[in-house]
Design a protein around this motif. Structure first.
Motif, mmCIF file in Angstrom:
data_model
loop_
_atom_site.group_PDB
_atom_site.id
_atom_site.type_symbol
_atom_site.label_atom_id
_atom_site.label_comp_id
_atom_site.label_asym_id
_atom_site.label_seq_id
_atom_site.Cartn_x
_atom_site.Cartn_y
_atom_site.Cartn_z
ATOM 1 N N GLY A 69 0.975 -1.045 0.154
ATOM 2 C CA GLY A 69 -0.321 -0.088 0.035
ATOM 3 C C GLY A 69 0.845 1.139 0.161
ATOM 4 O O GLY A 69 2.101 1.158 0.529
ATOM 5 N N VAL A 70 0.187 2.115 -0.318
ATOM 6 C CA VAL A 70 1.209 3.617 -0.600
ATOM 7 C C VAL A 70 1.063 4.352 0.646
ATOM 8 O O VAL A 70 1.902 4.843 1.196
ATOM 9 N N GLY A 71 -0.033 4.156 1.517
ATOM 10 C CA GLY A 71 -0.148 4.672 2.820
ATOM 11 C C GLY A 71 0.459 3.677 3.784
ATOM 12 O O GLY A 71 0.175 2.601 3.910
ATOM 13 N N TYR A 72 1.216 4.255 4.785
ATOM 14 C CA TYR A 72 1.833 3.480 5.819
ATOM 15 C C TYR A 72 1.578 3.984 7.311
ATOM 16 O O TYR A 72 2.532 3.738 8.025
ATOM 17 N N ALA A 109 -8.961 8.759 1.274
ATOM 18 C CA ALA A 109 -7.568 8.776 1.953
ATOM 19 C C ALA A 109 -7.245 7.904 3.062
ATOM 20 O O ALA A 109 -7.139 6.704 2.882
ATOM 21 N N ARG A 110 -7.696 8.285 4.178
ATOM 22 C CA ARG A 110 -7.815 7.496 5.489
ATOM 23 C C ARG A 110 -8.980 7.754 6.361
ATOM 24 O O ARG A 110 -9.182 9.139 6.317
ATOM 25 N N GLY A 111 -9.893 7.117 6.963
ATOM 26 C CA GLY A 111 -10.767 7.348 7.683
ATOM 27 C C GLY A 111 -10.376 8.418 8.966
ATOM 28 O O GLY A 111 -11.147 9.314 9.327
ATOM 29 N N PRO A 146 -16.323 0.104 0.490
ATOM 30 C CA PRO A 146 -15.463 -0.584 1.447
ATOM 31 C C PRO A 146 -13.961 -0.775 1.101
ATOM 32 O O PRO A 146 -13.278 -1.450 0.946
ATOM 33 N N HIS A 147 -13.476 0.771 1.045
ATOM 34 C CA HIS A 147 -11.759 0.762 1.098
ATOM 35 C C HIS A 147 -11.399 -0.106 -0.218
ATOM 36 O O HIS A 147 -10.573 -0.934 -0.266
ATOM 37 N N VAL A 148 -12.056 0.194 -1.482
ATOM 38 C CA VAL A 148 -11.664 -0.548 -2.728
ATOM 39 C C VAL A 148 -11.077 0.549 -3.737
ATOM 40 O O VAL A 148 -10.954 0.034 -4.897
HETATM 41 O O1 LIG Z 1 -2.210 1.976 -0.798
HETATM 42 C C1 LIG Z 1 -2.971 2.363 0.220
HETATM 43 O O2 LIG Z 1 -2.488 2.952 1.162
HETATM 44 C C2 LIG Z 1 -4.468 1.756 0.251
HETATM 45 O O3 LIG Z 1 -5.192 2.228 1.038
HETATM 46 C C3 LIG Z 1 -4.634 0.851 -0.602
HETATM 47 O O4 LIG Z 1 -6.047 0.599 -0.944
#
Ligand SMILES: O=C(O)C(=O)CO
Length: 325
Positions: free
Chosen positions: A75-78, A232-234, A279-281
C-alpha cells in the motif's frame, strides 16, 4: 545450503505475494497461524516483515523482532507502521507508490460523480420497482456548477487533478506548500480550500499530522451545497462531526471509501441517503493489486540480495550504495 531468511507476514497479505516469496524465504503468516503462536518460536530470527496495514506494526512489535531489517508495506499509505520506531532501529520501511496512482484517480472521479449524481441511489430506486410505481427519480445535484478542491496534491492528487481538467470545472488545492508549475488555485489551509470550493476531495496521507484534519469547522466552510469525497484514510475526517454535518445539512453529501474503524462503518452513515459508501476499494482491481504485490516482492528480494530497497519511505531514507545491515 544456507538458511532462507525468515519473513513475518501480517495483516491479511495477498496469498500470491506470500507464495512467490516462499520460493526464496521462509514465510510465517498470520493468514495461516496466529501471531501469538509465531512470535515465541520465530521472533528472534525474523529479518523481514511484510504487511498490508490492517494490523499495526507498532513500536512494540518492532522491538520484539531484534534482527528485523526491512518492513515492506503493501500500500502507498503506511500510517499503520511506526516509522520513527523503525528508523531508530535502522529498520528500512518501504511502500508501493506510483503503481496505484491511475487506479486511485479513476476510482476517485467515479466516486465523486456517483455521489453528486446519486448513481447508486438511482440504481436502488430502479431495482426496488420505484420507477414503475412512483415515476422518475428525483433530480440531483450537478457537477456543472461546481468548483472542485483537492486536499493533498501529492502523486495521487496530481493524477486526480489531471483527470478533473477534462470536466472543465475550476480546480483548487491545499498542500503544505504551493506546487510549482501547476495551473490550479492554491490555498494554504484546508479551511480556506473548503470555503472556496463545492466538492472537497481528500487525498491527504493518514497519521498523526492529519488526524481529524477535516473537522466540523472545515465542513462548515464547505457549506450546505458541499460534497466531501474521502479516499485517503478514515482518520483524516472527524467521523462524528461528519455524521452530524450530513445529518443537519451543514454539507450536502459525501462519498466515502475509508472509515475510522474499518471494516466497521457507523450505522448512522449506512442509513443516510445522501452518502455513497464503498469498502476501501480505491485500489481494488486485479490489475493494480498485482502491481502493488509485485512491488512488495521486489522490495523484499532487492533488500535481501544486498541491493537496498526499491521504494523506501522518506522517514527511512536509503543511500544508494550503503551497506545492507
Ligand atoms: O495503498 C493504500 O494506502 C491503500 O489504502 C490501498 O487501498
Amino acid at each position: 545450503m544456507s538458511a532462507r531468511p525468515k519473513i513475518l507476514s501480517i495483516g491479511n497479505m495477498e496469498p500470491r505475494v506470500e507464495d512467490e516469496l516462499a520460493r526464496d524465504f521462509e514465510i510465517f503468516s498470520t493468514n495461516k497461524q496466529p501471531l501469538e503462536e509465531i512470535m515465541p518460536a520465530h521472533a528472534a530470527e525474523i529479518t523481514g516483515l511484510i504487511t498490508r496495514g490492517r494490523m499495526r506494526t507498532d513500536a512494540r512489535l518492532i522491538a520484539e523482532l531484534p534482527r528485523l531489517q526491512l518492513i515492506a508495506n503493501y500500500g502507498v499509505g503506511y500510517d499503520s507502521i511506526d516509522c520513527a520506531a523503525a528508523a531508530s532501529r535502522g529498520v528500512v520501511v518501504t511502500n508501493t507508490p506510483d503503481v496505484l496512482n491511475d487506479e486511485m484517480a479513476d476510482f476517485t472521479v467515479g466516486l465523486m460523480l456517483a455521489t453528486i449524481r446519486e448513481i447508486p441511489q438511482s440504481d436502488a430506486y430502479l431495482r426496488a420497482g420505484n420507477w414503475e410505481r412512483s415515476g422518475a427519480f428525483p433530480l440531483t445535484a450537478s457537477l456543472r456548477d461546481r468548483k472542485i478542491g483537492i486536499a493533498g496534491l501529492g502523486r495521487i492528487g496530481q493524477v486526480i487533478a489531471r483527470r478533473l481538467q477534462a470536466f472543465e470545472r475550476p480546480i483548487a488545492y491545499y498542500a503544505r506548500t504551493p506546487r510549482d508549475g501547476l495551473p490550479y488555485e492554491y490555498h494554504s489551509s484546508l479551511e480556506a480550500l473548503a470555503e472556496a470550493v463545492d466538492v472537497l476531495i481528500v487525498v491527504l496521507p493518514g497519521g498523526s499530522a492529519t488526524h481529524h484534519a477535516v473537522n466540523g469547522q472545515v465542513l462548515k466552510k464547505l457549506g450546505p451545497n458541499g460534497i466531501l469525497v474521502n479516499v485517503a484514510r478514515g482518520s483524516v475526517a472527524d467521523e462524528e462531526a461528519l455524521i452530524a454535518a450530513l445529518r443537519d445539512g451543514t454539507i450536502l453529501g459525501a462519498g466515502l471509501d475509508v472509515f475510522a474503524h474499518e471494516p466497521s462503518v457507523p450505522q448512522a452513515l449506512r442509513e443516510m441517503k445522501n452518502v455513497v459508501l464503498t469498502p476501501h476499494v480505491g485500489t481494488g482491481t486485479h490489475h493494480t493489486r498485482r502491481l502493488m504485490g509485485n512491488l512488495v516482492i521486489d522490495n523484499v528480494r532487492a533488500w535481501f540480495a544486498g541491493k537496498g530497497p526499491v521504494t523506501p519511505v522518506s522517514e527511512t531514507p536509503w543511500e544508494v550504495g550503503a551497506n545492507v545491515a
